[in-house]
Motif scaffolding. Structure first.
Motif, short mmCIF file in Angstrom:
data_model
loop_
_atom_site.label_atom_id
_atom_site.label_comp_id
_atom_site.label_asym_id
_atom_site.label_seq_id
_atom_site.Cartn_x
_atom_site.Cartn_y
_atom_site.Cartn_z
N UNK A 63 0.99 -0.93 0.33
CA UNK A 63 0.07 0.35 -0.48
C UNK A 63 0.63 1.15 0.04
N UNK A 64 0.54 2.61 -0.35
CA UNK A 64 1.33 3.67 0.11
C UNK A 64 0.40 4.65 0.62
N UNK A 65 0.94 5.25 1.44
CA UNK A 65 0.28 6.59 1.83
C UNK A 65 0.96 8.00 2.42
N UNK A 66 0.31 9.05 2.58
CA UNK A 66 1.03 10.00 3.05
C UNK A 66 1.10 10.61 4.45
N UNK A 67 0.17 10.03 4.86
CA UNK A 67 0.32 10.32 6.06
C UNK A 67 -0.02 9.61 7.38
N UNK A 68 0.04 8.12 6.78
CA UNK A 68 -0.31 7.04 7.76
C UNK A 68 -1.68 7.14 8.10
N UNK A 69 -2.52 7.54 7.90
CA UNK A 69 -3.77 8.02 8.15
C UNK A 69 -5.10 7.38 6.85
#
Length: 336
Positions: A191-197
């Motif tokens: 997965x990818x994320x920018x903010x871990x939300x």
């Protein structure tokens, strides 16, 4: 005539002394050889920083342990635990992977369960002492038959300004297999994320045609990528590399193994064009390392490195000396 002879003797004496000094210097340079090779390199780009190595200790119920190093070869114990397991059903914290974000925050993910979990643990910190609340990230909850989520690995993609998280999972009867049991036939997902939300949808990261775990993304200077991986098939269970043009692959040209049987958990640092690959040689009951410049030829350096007893699968980042001093003080308290 006597004066000229004395002058000649003095000149010859000076020449012999100079030659002796040069010859002695040459001998010293030869004697240090490969042993001094890593000492002459700048271990960390910023001299105000040192390496920090996350780790766990068997049976993995205590939590996060740390070690630090000035040169990447000699690692000093910082004791632990700095974070105890707080999510998951098994009360364990294995394979802690840490990456530093652009704002200086350290993000960490880890294995929470041997079997039965559909996600991994997550927490963040600025100094490895004060931590955010632990979270469980259920990245495989859409797969009711998933057996496990093992060794999540973080990578910060600077070009995409995003974090990539890869891990190994088994979904029985999903892929071709060799001698492995159906509940031990792993593939890598991400997965990818920018903010871990908010996270992207889970996707298949790599299916090399065999059971694979413990993969690590490495960016090289020439702007391509190397995937260091464990071939987890029963005849192999060793480390190999593959190559791609993007951090998300596709990764191809899988190599022959560069480690022996029963090795896993690689992590990599780069020093002046040389890559040090650390890994757990669980068959040899030790932590080991190799060095390479091209990921084709690998030099054993296990006899040059030192690790705290019990050190296990983790990742390497860097911290400033102010954080290190605080961790040393904390280590003294933990050791009492």
């Amino acid at each position: 005539m006597q004066y000229r002879n004395n002058k000649h003797r003095h000149t010859m004496k000076v020449r012999w002394i100079n030659l002796a000094i040069i010859f002695s210097f040459f001998l010293c340079s030869c004697d240090t050889g490969e042993q001094a090779d890593h000492v002459s390199e700048a271990p960390v780009e910023d001299n105000d920083e040192v390496y920090i190595f996350t780790s766990f200790r068997e049976p993995a119920t205590e939590g996060l342990y740390l070690a630090y190093s000035e040169d990447g070869y000699t690692w000093e114990d910082l004791s632990g635990p700095y974070l105890k397991p707080g999510v998951g059903e098994s009360n364990i914290m294995r394979d802690p992977s840490v990456v530093k974000g652009p704002d200086g925050t350290f993000h960490m993910v880890w294995t929470t369960d041997w079997r039965g979990a559909d996600g991994f643990g997550y927490a963040s910190t600025k100094d490895f002492i004060e931590w955010s609340e632990q979270q469980f990230i259920p990245v495989m909850d859409h797969e009711p038959e998933v057996v496990n989520v093992w060794a999540p690995e973080l990578y910060y993609d600077e070009d995409g300004d995003r974090f990539i998280i890869i891990w190994a999972s088994t979904i029985p009867h999903r892929f071709e297999k060799g001698e492995e049991a159906e509940d031990n036939n792993h593939r890598m997902y991400y997965v990818t994320t920018r903010d871990f939300k908010e996270f992207s949808d889970t996707k298949l990261f790599i299916d090399p045609g065999f059971s694979i775990i413990d993969a690590v993304i490495v960016k090289r200077d020439k702007e391509d990528y190397v995937l260091v991986l464990k071939d987890n098939t029963r005849p192999e269970r060793n480390l190999k590399v593959a190559f791609g043009d993007s951090p998300l692959g596709p990764y191809e040209d899988i190599s022959e193994p560069f480690t022996g049987h029963l090795t896993e958990g690689p992590t990599v640092i780069e020093q002046n064009g040389k890559y040090l690959i650390f890994f757990d040689s669980y068959g040899g009951e030790k932590y080991d390392a190799v060095k390479t410049t091209d990921f084709k030829t690998f030099i054993e350096i296990g006899d040059e490195i030192q690790f705290p007893e019990g050190h296990k699968h983790g990742t390497i980042s860097t911290i400033d000396r102010e954080i290190l001093n605080r961790l040393k003080q904390r280590a003294e308290i933990l050791a009492k």
